[in-house]
Design an enzyme around this catalytic site. Structure first.
Site, PDB file in Angstrom:
ATOM      1  N   GLU A  12       0.930  -0.910   0.103  1.00 40.67           N
ATOM      2  CA  GLU A  12      -0.293  -0.482  -0.073  1.00 40.67           C
ATOM      3  C   GLU A  12       0.285   1.238   0.010  1.00 40.67           C
ATOM      4  O   GLU A  12       1.878   1.294   0.671  1.00 40.67           O
ATOM      5  CB  GLU A  12      -1.005   0.179   1.065  1.00 40.67           C
ATOM      6  CG  GLU A  12      -1.951   1.264   1.286  1.00 40.67           C
ATOM      7  CD  GLU A  12      -2.631   1.642   2.482  1.00 40.67           C
ATOM      8  OE1 GLU A  12      -3.268   1.753   2.785  1.00 40.67           O
ATOM      9  OE2 GLU A  12      -2.056   0.473   3.721  1.00 40.67           O
ATOM     10  N   ASP A  18      -6.035   2.553  -1.158  1.00 41.39           N
ATOM     11  CA  ASP A  18      -6.172   3.887  -0.219  1.00 41.39           C
ATOM     12  C   ASP A  18      -6.330   5.305  -0.799  1.00 41.39           C
ATOM     13  O   ASP A  18      -6.102   5.994  -1.431  1.00 41.39           O
ATOM     14  CB  ASP A  18      -5.245   3.298   1.028  1.00 41.39           C
ATOM     15  CG  ASP A  18      -6.595   4.674   2.129  1.00 41.39           C
ATOM     16  OD1 ASP A  18      -7.413   5.208   2.134  1.00 41.39           O
ATOM     17  OD2 ASP A  18      -6.450   4.175   3.214  1.00 41.39           O
ATOM     18  N   GLN A  55      -9.646   1.162   0.096  1.00 42.71           N
ATOM     19  CA  GLN A  55     -10.345   1.220   1.515  1.00 42.71           C
ATOM     20  C   GLN A  55     -10.324   3.150   1.682  1.00 42.71           C
ATOM     21  O   GLN A  55     -10.141   4.045  -0.002  1.00 42.71           O
ATOM     22  CB  GLN A  55      -8.350   1.336   2.506  1.00 42.71           C
ATOM     23  CG  GLN A  55      -8.449   0.032   2.687  1.00 42.71           C
ATOM     24  CD  GLN A  55      -7.014   0.132   3.752  1.00 42.71           C
ATOM     25  OE1 GLN A  55      -5.803   0.490   3.785  1.00 42.71           O
ATOM     26  NE2 GLN A  55      -7.629  -0.632   4.487  1.00 42.71           N
ATOM     27  N   GLU A 109     -11.331   3.202   6.539  1.00 43.95           N
ATOM     28  CA  GLU A 109     -10.190   2.662   7.407  1.00 43.95           C
ATOM     29  C   GLU A 109      -9.979   4.775   7.840  1.00 43.95           C
ATOM     30  O   GLU A 109      -8.753   5.073   7.204  1.00 43.95           O
ATOM     31  CB  GLU A 109      -8.879   2.519   6.431  1.00 43.95           C
ATOM     32  CG  GLU A 109      -7.811   3.053   7.765  1.00 43.95           C
ATOM     33  CD  GLU A 109      -6.538   2.126   7.114  1.00 43.95           C
ATOM     34  OE1 GLU A 109      -5.713   1.272   7.815  1.00 43.95           O
ATOM     35  OE2 GLU A 109      -6.078   2.691   5.478  1.00 43.95           O
TER      36      GLU A 109
END
Length: 261
Positions: free
Chosen positions: A143, A178, A204, A240
């Site tokens: 990530e 994300d 995310q 998140e």
């Protein structure tokens, strides 16, 4: 509409970690993720999942000494043996929890370090981990994290993450997208998602810039959720984010989406 997983490290902090599973299920979540499960025995975490009918979407491999500021081992020269031990430990938990995705944090690059050396170590460690996980049907994730939240982190852009994925060359290595980090670093979220979609293994969300609920801030999540549906994304979308107040009080965005389906 995408399927949402509550991040229990950030959400439902009104109660201790073991009680967050029940709180998430009561709020309508069918899956959860968290940074690390290692403070609890595998059978305990498995029981909390089972008792509440929850799937574990994701957790991170051991990151080194988190309390001392370490943020992963995968790109750190000289820590390869520790990284491999972390792969084995994470696999023990993943098998107990039925987890199908594990995230390997890259780590922080010291000032003045040779970045290419870190990249070589990262690729080698990821290749090892991906092969270990493949034997158990588990996907390995990396990530990119924005440098404002985590200065010095080795991996910050989606483009670089996908280049590393291709260099590793293992089919079960994918990239964790994300949208919060991607918006801060790169923007152009929809086109980036379209470009890299085949290599995206987990998504995310959080509002930008404050990292609160996705119903406020500069990102149009309603549009991105429709795009995920259009592209055929079948995985979980991890929530998140840091709730503005009580977690339950900020879930109106999800209720509104559910009402439309």
């Amino acid at each position: 509409m995408p399927k949402f997983a509550a991040n229990l490290t950030m959400m439902f902090n009104e109660v201790p970690f073991p009680q967050r599973f029940a709180a998430a299920a009561k709020a309508g979540f069918q899956a959860v993720e968290f940074l690390f499960p290692y403070d609890h025995a595998p059978h305990e975490v498995a029981r909390w999942l089972d008792e509440n009918g929850l799937t574990n979407a994701l957790f991170n491999m051991p990151p080194g000494d988190w309390a001392k500021g370490e943020r992963g081992l995968a790109s750190l020269p000289g820590r390869e043996a520790e990284f491999r031990a972390g792969v084995a430990r994470a696999l023990e938990y993943a098998q107990a929890l039925g987890t199908k995705r594990l995230h390997a944090m890259a780590g922080l690059v010291p000032a003045g370090a040779e970045r290419e050396r870190h990249r070589e170590v990262f690729i080698g460690n990821l290749r090892y981990a991906a092969r270990e996980l493949a034997a158990h049907g588990i996907t390995l994730l990396i990530e990119p994290i924005n440098p404002r939240d985590m200065p010095g982190y080795f991996l910050s852009s989606q483009a670089e993450a996908h280049a590393i994925r291709e260099a590793v060359g293992e089919p079960n290595l994918q990239v964790q997208l994300d949208f919060y980090h991607a918006q801060i670093v790169e923007g152009d979220l929809a086109m980036g998602l379209r470009k890299h979609f085949a290599g995206v293994g987990h998504v995310q969300i959080a509002g930008v810039p404050e990292r609160h609920e996705p119903d406020e801030g500069e990102v149009n999540y309603a549009y991105l959720f429709r795009l995920l549906d259009e592209l055929g994304y079948e995985g979980w979308v991890g929530c998140e984010y840091r709730p503005r107040g009580r977690t339950e009080d900020g879930l109106g965005w999800m209720a509104a989406l559910n009402a439309r389906t």
